[in-house]
Write an enzyme that holds these catalytic residues in place. Structure first.
Site: not given
Ligand code: TA6
Length: 283
Positions: A155, A257
């Site tokens: 991520h 990502e």
């Molecule tokens: O990868 C994108 C995502 O899934 C978004 O939908 C967003 O909310 C983000 O990840 C962050 O997630 P987190 O649980 O780290 O706040």
């Protein structure tokens, strides 16, 4: 142990800094095997880390490269984005090579993971750095007797000088699920992706090479093994709602990502899977 490896606390958590022979550094926490900094040269930080990120047991860290495993997002019964990002991993190997420096961390099934996910898994994250390049590889094995499946992502939070000035090239013609619009399917029409509102898209099997065009800081983003690519920026309102982001910080980051989310990986007993994301200075 050589001076290529430096143990240090990073915001209070144990970390290992890898120095490449040509002056690049990457800093990796034991917590989540999370990369928290990549600097091709001293002070030239390429990864975003929120000023308000939590560095506390059980809480995900907003920035760097969180390892999402074994569940992407809320798409299943496990904690959001899985549990790998909030557990301590064990360092298993470090190597000082001629042109790069590398180390590996491992996380295996434990009583804690079996309580919420029955799979007998073993996962490894290998991080390799040289001045102009960072490689992060996730390797997952099934040493157990039963098959299991998972979704996953690296991520990656990239630091950008000014969100509105950046463009991402390489996604034209690719279908995506739009997570800001109930996961409807659309297709990327333009050659360059620009940011003028919240973007939260899962691109299905795009080209494995994208370019982040950012003033004075172009970056080549490559992936292998991972099928999908997620692009995310929360924009103003969502950013303001996150307790672990400062208002306005959304202008200094974009997540690109390497992901396997739309089609889970199936691992039969004895099978293995690997995925890699590479960031290199372009231009
Ligand atoms: O990868 C994108 C995502 O899934 C978004 O939908 C967003 O909310 C983000 O990840 C962050 O997630 P987190 O649980 O780290 O706040």
């Amino acid at each position: 142990m050589t001076d290529r490896f430096e143990s240090l606390p990073y915001r209070g958590l144990p970390a290992l800094r890898l120095h490449s022979p040509d002056g690049g550094t990457v800093t990796v926490l034991r917590y989540g095997a999370q990369v928290v900094s990549w600097q091709p040269a001293p002070g030239d930080e390429r990864l975003f880390m929120s000023e308000r990120a939590y560095f506390a047991p059980g809480k995900p860290i907003r920035g760097g490269i969180p390892v999402v495993f074994p569940q992407f997002g809320p798409r299943g019964p496990l904690p959001r984005h899985g549990f790998a990002r909030t557990l301590d991993w064990t360092e298993t190997e470090r190597r000082a090579m001629d042109t790069f420096t590398t180390a590996t961390w491992r996380l295996s099934a434990s009583d804690a993971t079996r309580k919420i996910w029955p799979a007998e898994f073993a996962a490894e994250v290998t991080v390799s750095v040289e001045r102009s390049r960072l490689d992060v590889e996730l390797h997952v094995e099934n040493p157990g007797a039963a098959p299991f499946e998972f979704t996953t992502a690296l991520h990656t939070y990239l630091a950008v000088p000014e969100l509105e000035a950046i463009r991402i090239a390489g996604l034209e013609g690719t279908e995506f699920e739009d997570q800001t619009r109930g996961n409807i399917r659309s297709r990327q029409q333009t050659e360059l992706l620009a940011f003028e509102e919240e973007v939260d898209r899962i691109y299905a099997a795009p080209k494995p090479q994208l370019v982040l065009h950012a003033p004075r800081r172009p970056l080549l983003i490559e992936q292998s093994g991972f099928r999908d690519t997620v692009v995310w920026n929360p924009w103003e309102e969502k950013c303001a709602a996150f307790a672990d982001m400062a208002p306005g910080e959304f202008r200094r980051m974009v997540c690109v990502e390497a992901a396997q989310t739309l089609v889970p990986v199936q691992l039969a007993p004895g099978a293995e899977w690997s995925g890699r994301q590479s960031l290199s200075l372009a231009g």
